[in-house]
Scaffold this active site. Structure first.
Site, PDB file in Angstrom:
ATOM      1  N   ARG A 163       0.821  -1.220   0.000  1.00  0.00           N
ATOM      2  CA  ARG A 163       0.000   0.000   0.000  1.00  0.00           C
ATOM      3  C   ARG A 163       0.854   1.268   0.000  1.00  0.00           C
ATOM      4  O   ARG A 163       0.420   2.320   0.464  1.00  0.00           O
ATOM      5  CB  ARG A 163      -0.978   0.015   1.177  1.00  0.00           C
ATOM      6  CG  ARG A 163      -1.902  -1.189   1.242  1.00  0.00           C
ATOM      7  CD  ARG A 163      -2.815  -1.296   0.024  1.00  0.00           C
ATOM      8  NE  ARG A 163      -3.633  -2.499   0.132  1.00  0.00           N
ATOM      9  CZ  ARG A 163      -3.315  -3.679  -0.426  1.00  0.00           C
ATOM     10  NH1 ARG A 163      -2.211  -3.789  -1.160  1.00  0.00           N
ATOM     11  NH2 ARG A 163      -4.096  -4.727  -0.280  1.00  0.00           N
ATOM     12  N   SER A 213     -10.992  -1.099   3.019  1.00  0.00           N
ATOM     13  CA  SER A 213     -10.202  -1.287   4.236  1.00  0.00           C
ATOM     14  C   SER A 213      -9.767   0.054   4.804  1.00  0.00           C
ATOM     15  O   SER A 213      -9.211   0.890   4.081  1.00  0.00           O
ATOM     16  CB  SER A 213      -8.973  -2.146   3.944  1.00  0.00           C
ATOM     17  OG  SER A 213      -9.356  -3.442   3.540  1.00  0.00           O
ATOM     18  N   GLU A 284      -5.074   3.623   6.113  1.00  0.00           N
ATOM     19  CA  GLU A 284      -4.835   3.416   4.685  1.00  0.00           C
ATOM     20  C   GLU A 284      -5.525   4.519   3.864  1.00  0.00           C
ATOM     21  O   GLU A 284      -5.072   4.859   2.783  1.00  0.00           O
ATOM     22  CB  GLU A 284      -5.361   2.037   4.276  1.00  0.00           C
ATOM     23  CG  GLU A 284      -5.090   1.654   2.834  1.00  0.00           C
ATOM     24  CD  GLU A 284      -5.502   0.224   2.553  1.00  0.00           C
ATOM     25  OE1 GLU A 284      -6.271   0.030   1.595  1.00  0.00           O
ATOM     26  OE2 GLU A 284      -5.070  -0.677   3.285  1.00  0.00           O
TER      27      GLU A 284
END
Length: 288
Positions: A163, A213, A284
């Site tokens: 990520r 997420s 995130e």
């Protein structure tokens, strides 16, 4: 382009569907228009929304000191040749997956049904089920507003990790990507995409607006969803923001959620992880 920035609602430009108003939003239609908008905005606080699939709008109003640029209306060219797929940044990732499958090119199956744009996937190194976008990236075309330079970076120069990429925290703007895929039977690719799609929809809360997420996968602790279940937070709600009863690692807009509601739930999730496992969850999603 005239009157490039104009007042607009951002509700359709963020996947949480948070109601927010911006006094300055631009909707470029081509890469050249995007570059022109960004060059005009050098020195100003400019937010490239992409398709708005990984952002939390923390305010209900943004004055003209914050300039938003959405790529939802950007041209979505996809060119396939010799195992390579070239896609403009505004192209939906789903569309690229589908085009590759129809051309008998494999490598994107596990990324099927991830929402958002190619540019967003390249910026965040999107992934699912053990696969990451940069597994198949050959190069990325990038624009640097500060210098006016357009250049092509190799996969290695993008420094992809979980990520993470070299683009985060910089003013670099992704214009397009080139992917290197492998020949395979189109029917087999489509079957695998169908399997992944069913798997995602059996586990994820597609019935309510979300941004996927919330946190990166923690080190030295179970998955975020498991931590929240252990803490009894599945279904926990503040205002209109709720930890999904279907997947406790995801916050959904259960009705009228504000950015403040979502961030309050984020803090509850962080506290639960600290108390149970002594880990600090890393967001995130991008808070604006």
């Amino acid at each position: 382009m005239t009157n490039v920035f104009a007042p607009a609602w951002l509700t359709d430009h963020n996947s949480y569907r948070v109601v927010a108003r911006a006094e300055a939003l631009a909707l470029p239609k081509t890469a050249d228009e995007l570059i022109a908008v960004l060059q005009e905005s050098v020195g100003e606080r400019t937010v490239l929304l992409g398709h708005g699939c990984n952002v939390i709008l923390s305010r209900n109003h943004y004055d003209a000191s914050v300039r938003f640029v959405s790529t939802k209306g950007l041209d979505t060219a996809v060119v396939l040749a010799d195992g390579l797929v070239k896609a403009a940044a505004g192209t939906r990732l789903r569309g690229v997956c589908r085009a590759a499958a129809q051309a008998g090119l494999s490598g994107l199956e596990r990324l099927w049904d991830i929402p958002g744009s190619v540019g967003g996937a390249a910026f965040m190194n999107a992934g699912a089920y053990g696969a990451s976008f940069y597994d198949v990236v050959a190069s990325v075309e990038v624009f640097f507003p500060g210098t006016g330079e357009v250049t092509t970076l190799t996969r290695e120069q993008c420094r992809p990790a979980y990520r993470l990429t070299a683009f985060q925290g910089t003013d670099a703007v992704i214009l397009g990507v080139t992917l290197r895929l492998s020949p395979a039977d189109p029917a087999a690719i489509l079957r695998e995409m169908g399997r992944i799609g069913k798997l995602r929809r059996s586990k994820l809360p597609y019935n309510l607006p979300s941004a996927g997420s919330v946190f990166r996968r923690p080190e030295g602790a179970p998955p975020v969803g498991q931590i929240m279940e252990e803490a009894g937070l599945k279904g926990f709600t503040i205002g209109g923001a709720q930890i999904s009863p279907r997947h406790a690692g995801i916050i959904v807009n259960a009705g009228g959620a504000t950015g403040a509601d979502i961030l309050a739930v984020v803090e509850e999730m962080r506290q639960a992880a600290r108390e149970r496992y002594g880990v600090e969850l890393v967001l995130e999603q991008v808070v604006l």
